[in-house]
Design an enzyme around this catalytic site. Structure first.
Site, short mmCIF file in Angstrom:
data_model
loop_
_atom_site.label_atom_id
_atom_site.label_comp_id
_atom_site.label_asym_id
_atom_site.label_seq_id
_atom_site.Cartn_x
_atom_site.Cartn_y
_atom_site.Cartn_z
CG HIS A 99 -1.98 1.03 1.22
ND1 HIS A 99 -1.72 2.37 1.43
CD2 HIS A 99 -3.31 0.94 0.99
CE1 HIS A 99 -2.85 3.05 1.35
NE2 HIS A 99 -3.84 2.20 1.07
CB CYS A 152 -4.40 3.73 -2.17
SG CYS A 152 -5.53 4.64 -1.07
CG HIS A 180 -7.55 0.76 -1.10
ND1 HIS A 180 -6.75 0.98 0.01
CD2 HIS A 180 -7.82 -0.56 -1.09
CE1 HIS A 180 -6.55 -0.16 0.65
NE2 HIS A 180 -7.19 -1.12 -0.01
CG ASP A 196 -9.69 3.47 0.97
OD1 ASP A 196 -9.67 2.75 1.97
OD2 ASP A 196 -8.78 4.24 0.69
CG HIS A 197 -10.64 6.06 4.10
ND1 HIS A 197 -9.50 6.81 4.24
CD2 HIS A 197 -10.31 4.82 4.55
CE1 HIS A 197 -8.53 6.07 4.75
NE2 HIS A 197 -8.99 4.85 4.94
CE1 TYR A 210 -12.01 1.13 5.65
CE2 TYR A 210 -10.99 2.37 7.43
CZ TYR A 210 -10.89 1.71 6.22
OH TYR A 210 -9.69 1.63 5.58
#
Length: 356
Positions: A206, A244, A271, A316-317, A330
């Site tokens: 990551h 990401c 992500h 993802d977020h 989350y």
């Protein structure tokens, strides 16, 4: 593209698998044994228990995020040998239950950094927020105290036991330069990638979040050139990248679409999320909708579609919306909205969408 959803486990997530099952197109959960300390060998019975839970809802457990790296490996200490052996054993056990991808990172001390877990977005929702001036003026001990004061939900990568040794960790990293960190990462890869190959696992590093040095700690998975260098350290299909868009996109100079196109064959996991930059160096995580942030989400999904991406993706977020009480970043609602936005882009690029 295979859509997956990060889940923290039956006893550590407010979202039940039955709710995730109702999000269209989600076929698997992204999981980990969050009660295991970095460096531990994961118990096979606990791994199998997660598989049983997922099987009950028809989910795969193909992607693990994360099998964390012990700091002694990053520091290059002699004690790393035992922790690497534990890592190899965990890889083998994960493969035995069908895991295909292991996401991990090589960031010293902190997995990710924000200054506010519930920053005001402007529409009544909140989101993870990074303020440059605060970080520049703050001591790491203050940041840790702020994060750990949120005791309702655990935060991945912010284990109280490990961060309780913060002073010792910073002292240990005083003599670790970027090049030394590269050397230690190379050593780790040379040990574990052959094991991953033998067991059909793709290791997917990551990017650093955010992708620049903080508190004097080196960070190396930060841009296209460094990703290229990383992938060439051990040139194997099992040595890959977790793309990401949020982490890499925190630096406006990173060309995310170019990264997808150059390294697509080495990206088993993505992500995809958005964030909004501010001129003073701050950023806040926004909805997935392209016009709500600074990241070209449509262009990124299009790039993945053009390369024929068949790997795993998660939204993802997300923001915290509709008064949901949730782990920062989350929640259920905004990540579900994000999934549907990503599917909408993907389907619009497909010549034929199957209609039952």
């Amino acid at each position: 593209m295979q859509m997956v959803f990060r889940w923290f486990g039956e006893n550590d997530d407010h979202i039940p698998l039955s709710n995730i099952k109702q999000i269209p197109g989600v076929t698997g959960i992204v999981w980990a044994l969050h009660d295991q300390a970095p460096g531990d060998k994961w118990p096979l019975d606990k791994i199998q228990a997660v598989k049983t839970e997922a099987d009950n809802y028809g989910f795969n457990i193909d992607v693990v995020e994360s099998v964390n790296i012990h700091e002694d490996i990053k520091l290059g200490l002699p004690s790393r040998e035992q922790y690497i052996e534990n890592y190899k054993a965990t890889i083998k056990d994960l493969a035995s239950v069908g895991v295909k991808v292991i996401c991990y990172n090589f960031m010293p001390v902190f997995d990710w950094i924000r200054t506010d877990l519930f920053g005001e977005v402007g529409d009544g929702s909140t989101a993870l927020f990074y303020e440059k001036a605060k970080i520049d003026a703050m001591k790491p001990e203050e940041l840790v105290a702020n994060f750990l004061s949120n005791d309702e939900f655990s935060l991945p990568g912010w284990e109280p036991e490990r961060l309780g040794q913060l002073a010792e960790l910073f002292e240990a990293y005083q003599n670790v330069s970027e090049e030394k960190l590269w050397d230690n990462l190379h050593y780790f890869l040379e040990q574990v990638i052959p094991v991953a190959e033998e067991n059909g696992i793709k290791m997917a590093i990551h990017p650093d979040d955010p992708p620049w040095p903080i508190f004097g700690l080196p960070r190396i998975i930060t841009n296209q050139d460094n990703i290229r260098r990383f992938l060439n350290l051990v040139d194997s299909p099992s040595n890959g990248l977790t793309f990401c868009s949020g982490s890499l996109g925190a630096n406006p100079e990173n060309d995310l679409i170019s990264i997808v196109k150059e390294f697509g064959e080495r990206i088993p996991f993505a992500h995809i999320r958005n964030l909004k930059h501010f001129s003073n160096g701050d950023f806040i995580e926004s909805s997935h909708k392209a016009s709500d942030g600074s990241v070209d989400i449509v262009g990124i999904v299009k790039a993945f579609h053009e390369i024929g991406f068949t790997g795993y993706t998660r939204p993802d977020h997300g923001r915290h919306i509709w008064d949901e009480v949730c782990r920062p970043g989350y929640g259920l609602y905004d990540r579900a909205l994000g999934i549907m936005y990503l599917w909408g882009i993907w389907d619009s690029l497909s010549e034929k969408v199957k209609v039952n």
